[in-house]
Every structure is written in C-alpha cells, then in structure tokens.
Design a protein around this motif. Structure first.
Motif, PDB file in Angstrom:
ATOM      1  N   TRP A 112       0.835  -1.213   0.000  1.00  0.00           N
ATOM      2  CA  TRP A 112       0.000   0.000   0.000  1.00  0.00           C
ATOM      3  C   TRP A 112       0.868   1.261   0.000  1.00  0.00           C
ATOM      4  O   TRP A 112       0.596   2.222  -0.727  1.00  0.00           O
ATOM      5  CB  TRP A 112      -0.886  -0.043   1.240  1.00  0.00           C
ATOM      6  CG  TRP A 112      -1.845   1.099   1.427  1.00  0.00           C
ATOM      7  CD1 TRP A 112      -2.124   2.124   0.557  1.00  0.00           C
ATOM      8  CD2 TRP A 112      -2.680   1.335   2.577  1.00  0.00           C
ATOM      9  NE1 TRP A 112      -3.057   2.976   1.102  1.00  0.00           N
ATOM     10  CE2 TRP A 112      -3.418   2.522   2.325  1.00  0.00           C
ATOM     11  CE3 TRP A 112      -2.859   0.669   3.780  1.00  0.00           C
ATOM     12  CZ2 TRP A 112      -4.331   3.034   3.260  1.00  0.00           C
ATOM     13  CZ3 TRP A 112      -3.763   1.175   4.697  1.00  0.00           C
ATOM     14  CH2 TRP A 112      -4.493   2.342   4.435  1.00  0.00           C
ATOM     15  N   TYR A 113       1.961   1.245   0.774  1.00  0.00           N
ATOM     16  CA  TYR A 113       2.742   2.460   1.018  1.00  0.00           C
ATOM     17  C   TYR A 113       3.724   2.804  -0.109  1.00  0.00           C
ATOM     18  O   TYR A 113       3.830   3.967  -0.512  1.00  0.00           O
ATOM     19  CB  TYR A 113       3.507   2.297   2.327  1.00  0.00           C
ATOM     20  CG  TYR A 113       4.306   3.513   2.745  1.00  0.00           C
ATOM     21  CD1 TYR A 113       3.673   4.725   3.004  1.00  0.00           C
ATOM     22  CD2 TYR A 113       5.693   3.448   2.893  1.00  0.00           C
ATOM     23  CE1 TYR A 113       4.400   5.847   3.403  1.00  0.00           C
ATOM     24  CE2 TYR A 113       6.430   4.562   3.296  1.00  0.00           C
ATOM     25  CZ  TYR A 113       5.767   5.759   3.548  1.00  0.00           C
ATOM     26  OH  TYR A 113       6.495   6.862   3.942  1.00  0.00           O
ATOM     27  N   ARG A 114       4.462   1.818  -0.623  1.00  0.00           N
ATOM     28  CA  ARG A 114       5.555   2.105  -1.548  1.00  0.00           C
ATOM     29  C   ARG A 114       5.122   2.865  -2.807  1.00  0.00           C
ATOM     30  O   ARG A 114       5.781   3.841  -3.198  1.00  0.00           O
ATOM     31  CB  ARG A 114       6.289   0.810  -1.917  1.00  0.00           C
ATOM     32  CG  ARG A 114       7.043   0.193  -0.752  1.00  0.00           C
ATOM     33  CD  ARG A 114       7.786  -1.080  -1.130  1.00  0.00           C
ATOM     34  NE  ARG A 114       8.944  -0.802  -1.941  1.00  0.00           N
ATOM     35  CZ  ARG A 114       9.058  -1.128  -3.227  1.00  0.00           C
ATOM     36  NH1 ARG A 114       8.072  -1.765  -3.834  1.00  0.00           N
ATOM     37  NH2 ARG A 114      10.137  -0.835  -3.898  1.00  0.00           N
ATOM     38  N   ARG A 116       2.768   4.944  -3.037  1.00  0.00           N
ATOM     39  CA  ARG A 116       2.320   6.279  -2.630  1.00  0.00           C
ATOM     40  C   ARG A 116       3.494   7.228  -2.392  1.00  0.00           C
ATOM     41  O   ARG A 116       3.296   8.441  -2.326  1.00  0.00           O
ATOM     42  CB  ARG A 116       1.428   6.195  -1.400  1.00  0.00           C
ATOM     43  CG  ARG A 116       0.101   5.520  -1.715  1.00  0.00           C
ATOM     44  CD  ARG A 116      -1.038   6.061  -0.942  1.00  0.00           C
ATOM     45  NE  ARG A 116      -2.299   5.664  -1.583  1.00  0.00           N
ATOM     46  CZ  ARG A 116      -3.203   6.497  -2.025  1.00  0.00           C
ATOM     47  NH1 ARG A 116      -3.003   7.795  -1.938  1.00  0.00           N
ATOM     48  NH2 ARG A 116      -4.316   6.073  -2.567  1.00  0.00           N
ATOM     49  N   GLY A 170       2.389   1.487   9.353  1.00  0.00           N
ATOM     50  CA  GLY A 170       0.982   1.681   9.039  1.00  0.00           C
ATOM     51  C   GLY A 170       0.353   2.775   9.879  1.00  0.00           C
ATOM     52  O   GLY A 170      -0.324   3.668   9.359  1.00  0.00           O
ATOM     53  N   LYS A 173       2.023   6.340   8.964  1.00  0.00           N
ATOM     54  CA  LYS A 173       2.044   6.843   7.588  1.00  0.00           C
ATOM     55  C   LYS A 173       0.748   6.641   6.814  1.00  0.00           C
ATOM     56  O   LYS A 173       0.469   7.389   5.877  1.00  0.00           O
ATOM     57  CB  LYS A 173       3.181   6.159   6.800  1.00  0.00           C
ATOM     58  CG  LYS A 173       4.567   6.377   7.380  1.00  0.00           C
ATOM     59  CD  LYS A 173       4.971   7.838   7.355  1.00  0.00           C
ATOM     60  CE  LYS A 173       6.409   8.026   7.850  1.00  0.00           C
ATOM     61  NZ  LYS A 173       6.781   9.451   7.879  1.00  0.00           N
ATOM     62  N   LEU A 174      -0.068   5.640   7.171  1.00  0.00           N
ATOM     63  CA  LEU A 174      -1.212   5.292   6.334  1.00  0.00           C
ATOM     64  C   LEU A 174      -2.534   5.190   7.077  1.00  0.00           C
ATOM     65  O   LEU A 174      -3.554   5.696   6.622  1.00  0.00           O
ATOM     66  CB  LEU A 174      -0.959   3.940   5.640  1.00  0.00           C
ATOM     67  CG  LEU A 174       0.188   3.860   4.645  1.00  0.00           C
ATOM     68  CD1 LEU A 174       0.491   2.396   4.333  1.00  0.00           C
ATOM     69  CD2 LEU A 174      -0.168   4.585   3.358  1.00  0.00           C
ATOM     70  N   VAL A 212      -3.742   9.841   4.357  1.00  0.00           N
ATOM     71  CA  VAL A 212      -2.965   8.938   3.505  1.00  0.00           C
ATOM     72  C   VAL A 212      -2.194   9.786   2.501  1.00  0.00           C
ATOM     73  O   VAL A 212      -2.768  10.685   1.882  1.00  0.00           O
ATOM     74  CB  VAL A 212      -3.890   7.957   2.763  1.00  0.00           C
ATOM     75  CG1 VAL A 212      -3.086   7.038   1.848  1.00  0.00           C
ATOM     76  CG2 VAL A 212      -4.702   7.137   3.756  1.00  0.00           C
TER      77      VAL A 212
END
Length: 422
Positions: A112-114, A116, A170, A173-174, A212
C-alpha cells in the motif's frame, strides 16, 4: 567487539533488535552517520550482505542480515530470555505471530505504502487488494487481542516487538484514526506497547497518521543523478567579474529572465454568468426544501455556454466487492481532483446494498469539454466512462437533479454513500 547495526536512525526493521536488546540488557548500537544509498553500496557492506539491504548486524562471529533473524539472535543472547516464552508451545506461538506480522501485516502495508511515495508503480487494483488483505489480517489480530493483552502469554515477547514494529509504519504513515477505529483491540495493543519504556526509548513519541499520502509518480532511475549534476553546476563559484551582473537579456541562456507562468486555458474563456463559488455556497447552505431552493437555483445559474455537465460510470464495478475499499477508491479520486477545484463541481454516488457496488458520478466543468489538464494529470479519469449531459433531454436533466440531491433510491437501488467535490 560490540554489536553494531548498520541502518538509518528511522529504519523500523532495526528497531526490532534494538528493542529486544533493551529487554535483554544487551548493548547494541546503530552505526553513526549511516546514509542509505551510499553506506550500503560500499564493498565492505556488500561483503556483509550481497544484495545491499539493511539492516545488517555485525557480531564477533560474523554479520547477520534479515531483520527478524537479527532480532532472534539478540533475543537469544540472554539465557532463558522471556522474549521466547516459557514453554515449547509458547515458542511455537511466538514464531507463528512473527510470521503473521511479516506476511499478513508488513507485506500488505508495504504494498500500500511504496507506490504512494514513488517507489513502485501505482496500480489501483493492487492497492485495493492490499488494503482488503490488511483489513482481513487486522480483523483476525483484533479478535485475538479481544481476550489477550499480549500475543503470547502475559508479558512482552519477541512476537510483540516484531508485530509492533511492523504496525508502526501503518499507524504513522497510512492508517488514520478512521481506518483503525474498526479494530479497537489492535489500537489498544499498539498504543500500550509503543508507550512501554523499552519501546519508547527506541521509538520516541509516536503520532498517528492524519491522512494517507497522495500518490507520487515513481522516479526514473537516473533522475537523482541528473538533479545532483544540476545542483553541482548551480553551486559553482561565481567569478569576481560576475559580481555586478548586467540585467538579464532574453536569449542569454541561463541568464534569461524567468518566464511568467502560463495561464490556465480555462481562465482565458469568455466570462460566464455562472459564478461557480456562488453555486457551491448555495449547495452547502441549503438544508431544507433542497429541490425548491438548491436545484432550482442551480438551473437558474447554469450557463450552458460557459460550462458543461458530464455523467461518469466506473468501468470496473465488478471489482467493487468490499465497501470500504470502494469508498476509499472514490475518496482518493476526489482528493486527486483537487487540481480542478477552481473549475469544477462533482457528485459521486456509491450505489447498492450489497456487492458488487456501482460507482456513478456527475461533474460540472468550466468549458465545453473535460479540461485537458485534468485528463492529463488525474489518472482516475481513464477508469471511468464519460458521457456529456444533453440538458434538452428531460430524463437526463432529472437524473442530474437526483444526483445533486442524493435522491434515494437512485435508479432503483439504495445509496451506500454520496460524496461531493466542491
């Protein structure tokens, strides 16, 4: 030889071993002045880990890489360490939750993060699948923690250390408060652990993400090198003779005066009788008699020469099988449409009482076409089919009315949610 971890100060994977060291009374230090992308490319580092990843632990008997292996090594340095439980079944359960933390939590958070932050290509279906899998994992973890303070037994184990460090990315950051509120026992568990003295000494103050991060394009491999070269050129010392420069003259390359920012083509259109901000205020301030006040006001203001109306339908409704993922998808679209706020108004409806959910929208744009800069810069646009509204068609005009007022049922179905862009 002291135990030394090669990693940056904010590397959450190195925190696992550092926290375990605090619990075991073992001295483990971070190597000073570690610079990611530089320090891990040296021949000395590559000798310790051939693929150049961090963290790496230097020990008297040789290096160890992979963060969970490093944490296990540090945890075993103390005889009968409580970090591995008090029985064989405790040890099995600790290993079970370590794997769960890595495969079900960390993996999906990173997926999910990379994208973004520009470290991978952003693909909406991949993100949706990762979020759905993460929610499933958090649901299972929440169920376990409903009757357990810690993952295994009645005190902190290595499983808790690794789980908390994997959740850290998580939470910070998200996963906003609205995201994690669905998992109250996970929330309680995470905040309890990050405020334990041995955790807090390593992690410091932890704050939850408020939003997010927006999607960033992945950088080209040579972009940083090009920028570095440009910076070096800019930093070249000026010659004494250049101290008193003449005024810039067009045509002199780098000395050319900066050009004014070009106007948005929509700003060059003939003035319109419709003032978009006035409509947005009317929409926001109308609380009763919406049809008689807001809808009537819209058509009184509407300028078919200066503005155009568009219907949109999501192309892949069959993929909308999870309600929160579908809502997040629409929310992300509206967030990325912020670049058009001065020129647009929109309504997005999520339709259906059970999956798959339908996503339909109505948009008002300045001009007679969908603005080119929106099509170019908001990738979501290509995920929808667009059809210009024919306001001479009373059926289409009534559909506009229903979408503006969130009429339910809409086209015979319940509304799961309605979102407004204004």
């Amino acid at each position: 030889m002291a135990l030394v971890i090669h990693a940056g100060k904010t590397n959450k994977n190195s925190f696992k071993a550092l926290i375990a060291a605090e619990y075991n009374g073992v001295e483990v230090k971070l190597i000073p002045d570690f610079e990611m992308g530089v320090s891990n490319k040296t021949p000395e580092f590559i000798k310790m880990n051939p693929i150049g990843k961090v963290p790496v632990l230097e020990t008297p008997d040789g290096p160890i890489f992979e963060s969970n292996a490093i944490a296990r090594y540090v945890a075993r340095l103390k005889a009968d360490s409580p970090l591995f439980g008090s029985s064989s079944i405790d040890y099995g359960h600790i290993e079970q939750w370590i794997d769960f933390a890595s495969l079900e939590i960390d993996s999906n958070i990173l997926t999910w993060y990379r994208p973004r932050i520009g470290r991978a290509a952003y693909l909406p279906p991949v993100e949706e699948a990762a979020i759905a899998a993460l929610k499933r994992a958090l649901g299972a973890l929440n169920t376990h923690l409903a009757s357990n303070t810690y993952l295994v037994g009645y005190f902190v184990t290595l499983a808790d250390i690794i789980m908390t460090c994997n959740l850290l990315l998580g939470f910070t950051k998200l996963m906003t408060r609205s995201f994690t509120s669905e998992f109250p026992h996970v929330e309680r568990y995470f905040w309890t652990l990050v405020n334990q003295p041995n955790f807090k000494k390593i992690l410091g103050e932890v704050k939850q993400a408020e939003s997010v991060p927006p999607v960033q394009s992945a950088k080209k491999p040579d972009e940083s090198a090009k920028q570095k070269h440009k910076d070096e050129v800019k930093k070249e010392p000026k010659k004494e003779a250049e101290k008193e420069k003449p005024k810039a003259v067009v045509g002199e390359g780098e000395d050319e005066a900066p050009k004014p920012k070009p106007k948005n083509p929509l700003d060059l259109l003939p003035p319109s009788k419709m003032i978009l901000d006035e409509w947005k205020r009317l929409y926001s301030n109308t609380k009763t008699n919406f049809r008689e006040v807001a809808i009537k006001g819209f058509w009184d203001m509407y300028d078919p020469e200066g503005y155009s109306l568009w219907f949109c339908n999501y192309k892949y409704d069959d993929e909308n099988t999870v309600s929160f993922v579908t809502l997040n998808k629409v929310g992300g679209f509206l967030q990325r449409m912020d670049l058009a706020r001065k020129y647009a108004f929109g309504k997005m409806l999520v339709i259906g009482s059970e999956p798959p959910f339908k996503v339909k929208g109505l948009w008002l744009f300045r001009g007679q076409e969908i603005p080119k800069f929106v099509l170019d810069e908001c990738y979501d646009m290509e995920l929808y089919e667009w059809r210009k509204v024919d306001i001479s068609d009373e059926a289409q005009k009534e559909r506009v009315n229903q979408m503006i007022e969130d009429h339910e049922p809409f086209e015979g179905e319940a509304l799961l949610d309605a979102k407004c862009f204004k």
